[in-house]
Design a protein around this motif. Sequence first.
Motif, PDB file in Angstrom:
ATOM      1  N   ALA A  61       0.825  -1.209   0.000  1.00  0.00           N
ATOM      2  CA  ALA A  61       0.000   0.000   0.000  1.00  0.00           C
ATOM      3  C   ALA A  61       0.865   1.268   0.000  1.00  0.00           C
ATOM      4  N   THR A  62       2.099   1.162   0.476  1.00  0.00           N
ATOM      5  CA  THR A  62       2.996   2.323   0.503  1.00  0.00           C
ATOM      6  C   THR A  62       3.956   2.352  -0.677  1.00  0.00           C
ATOM      7  N   ALA A  63       3.747   1.479  -1.654  1.00  0.00           N
ATOM      8  CA  ALA A  63       4.613   1.467  -2.841  1.00  0.00           C
ATOM      9  C   ALA A  63       4.566   2.836  -3.514  1.00  0.00           C
ATOM     10  N   GLY A  64       5.731   3.340  -3.893  1.00  0.00           N
ATOM     11  CA  GLY A  64       5.833   4.645  -4.530  1.00  0.00           C
ATOM     12  C   GLY A  64       6.052   5.773  -3.543  1.00  0.00           C
ATOM     13  N   GLN A  65       6.014   5.472  -2.252  1.00  0.00           N
ATOM     14  CA  GLN A  65       6.224   6.498  -1.223  1.00  0.00           C
ATOM     15  C   GLN A  65       7.628   6.378  -0.643  1.00  0.00           C
ATOM     16  N   CYS A  66       8.080   7.466  -0.035  1.00  0.00           N
ATOM     17  CA  CYS A  66       9.396   7.471   0.598  1.00  0.00           C
ATOM     18  C   CYS A  66       9.339   6.729   1.926  1.00  0.00           C
ATOM     19  N   ILE A  67      10.324   5.867   2.138  1.00  0.00           N
ATOM     20  CA  ILE A  67      10.441   5.162   3.410  1.00  0.00           C
ATOM     21  C   ILE A  67      11.912   5.150   3.820  1.00  0.00           C
ATOM     22  N   ILE A  76      12.482   5.552  -2.231  1.00  0.00           N
ATOM     23  CA  ILE A  76      11.110   5.261  -2.639  1.00  0.00           C
ATOM     24  C   ILE A  76      10.942   3.752  -2.740  1.00  0.00           C
ATOM     25  N   LEU A  77       9.897   3.238  -2.107  1.00  0.00           N
ATOM     26  CA  LEU A  77       9.624   1.810  -2.167  1.00  0.00           C
ATOM     27  C   LEU A  77       9.139   1.466  -3.569  1.00  0.00           C
ATOM     28  N   VAL A  78       9.912   0.634  -4.252  1.00  0.00           N
ATOM     29  CA  VAL A  78       9.567   0.232  -5.610  1.00  0.00           C
ATOM     30  C   VAL A  78       8.751  -1.047  -5.584  1.00  0.00           C
ATOM     31  N   HIS A 128       9.213  -7.795  -2.227  1.00  0.00           N
ATOM     32  CA  HIS A 128       9.340  -9.197  -2.610  1.00  0.00           C
ATOM     33  C   HIS A 128       9.161 -10.070  -1.375  1.00  0.00           C
ATOM     34  N   GLN A 129       9.068 -11.376  -1.574  1.00  0.00           N
ATOM     35  CA  GLN A 129       8.890 -12.297  -0.455  1.00  0.00           C
ATOM     36  C   GLN A 129      10.054 -12.231   0.533  1.00  0.00           C
ATOM     37  N   ASP A 130      11.265 -12.036   0.021  1.00  0.00           N
ATOM     38  CA  ASP A 130      12.435 -12.063   0.898  1.00  0.00           C
ATOM     39  C   ASP A 130      13.263 -10.779   0.858  1.00  0.00           C
ATOM     40  N   SER A 131      12.708  -9.712   0.252  1.00  0.00           N
ATOM     41  CA  SER A 131      13.473  -8.464   0.177  1.00  0.00           C
ATOM     42  C   SER A 131      12.570  -7.280  -0.160  1.00  0.00           C
ATOM     43  N   LEU A 132      13.133  -6.094   0.042  1.00  0.00           N
ATOM     44  CA  LEU A 132      12.505  -4.835  -0.368  1.00  0.00           C
ATOM     45  C   LEU A 132      13.348  -4.228  -1.476  1.00  0.00           C
ATOM     46  N   GLU A 133      12.696  -3.588  -2.405  1.00  0.00           N
ATOM     47  CA  GLU A 133      13.415  -2.895  -3.469  1.00  0.00           C
ATOM     48  C   GLU A 133      13.118  -1.405  -3.342  1.00  0.00           C
ATOM     49  N   LEU A 134      14.167  -0.625  -3.170  1.00  0.00           N
ATOM     50  CA  LEU A 134      14.064   0.827  -3.031  1.00  0.00           C
ATOM     51  C   LEU A 134      14.782   1.507  -4.179  1.00  0.00           C
ATOM     52  N   VAL A 174      18.037  -0.370  -4.997  1.00  0.00           N
ATOM     53  CA  VAL A 174      18.721  -1.041  -3.910  1.00  0.00           C
ATOM     54  C   VAL A 174      17.805  -2.149  -3.402  1.00  0.00           C
ATOM     55  N   VAL A 175      18.350  -3.364  -3.315  1.00  0.00           N
ATOM     56  CA  VAL A 175      17.589  -4.494  -2.790  1.00  0.00           C
ATOM     57  C   VAL A 175      18.084  -4.776  -1.381  1.00  0.00           C
TER      58      VAL A 175
END
Length: 102
Positions: A53-59, A71-73, A76-82, A90-91
């Motif tokens: 729900a926060t995809a596209g926002q700054c975190i 920015i949350l791009v 994934h199941q085991d990671s975040l992509e920013l 950045v993963v």
Amino acid sequence: MSVLRFLLNGPLRRRIRLLQAKLELLTGRIEQLEQAFAATSFPDAGTVERMNATAGQCITVETQEHSLHGILVNMHQDSLELMDEQGQHVVVPAARILLIRQ
């Protein structure tokens, strides 16, 4: 030597085989427990839903080593992509994440 051979072929050998079987059983159980633990740890279903729900926002993502802001791009199941401030993707592995802030 014949006594040693007798012991290795007799009860001691059976005991060794029994211990090897128990070790294999315990190894299998440990693998099952590790998989169960991984399934119940971060990210759980609720966290994935909130993060999507926060995809596209700054975190800001805190790990033990770094504090990453971007920015949350994608989640994934085991990671975040920013996407960081320089526009680089950045993963961040989920296992390293300590805190996520908006």
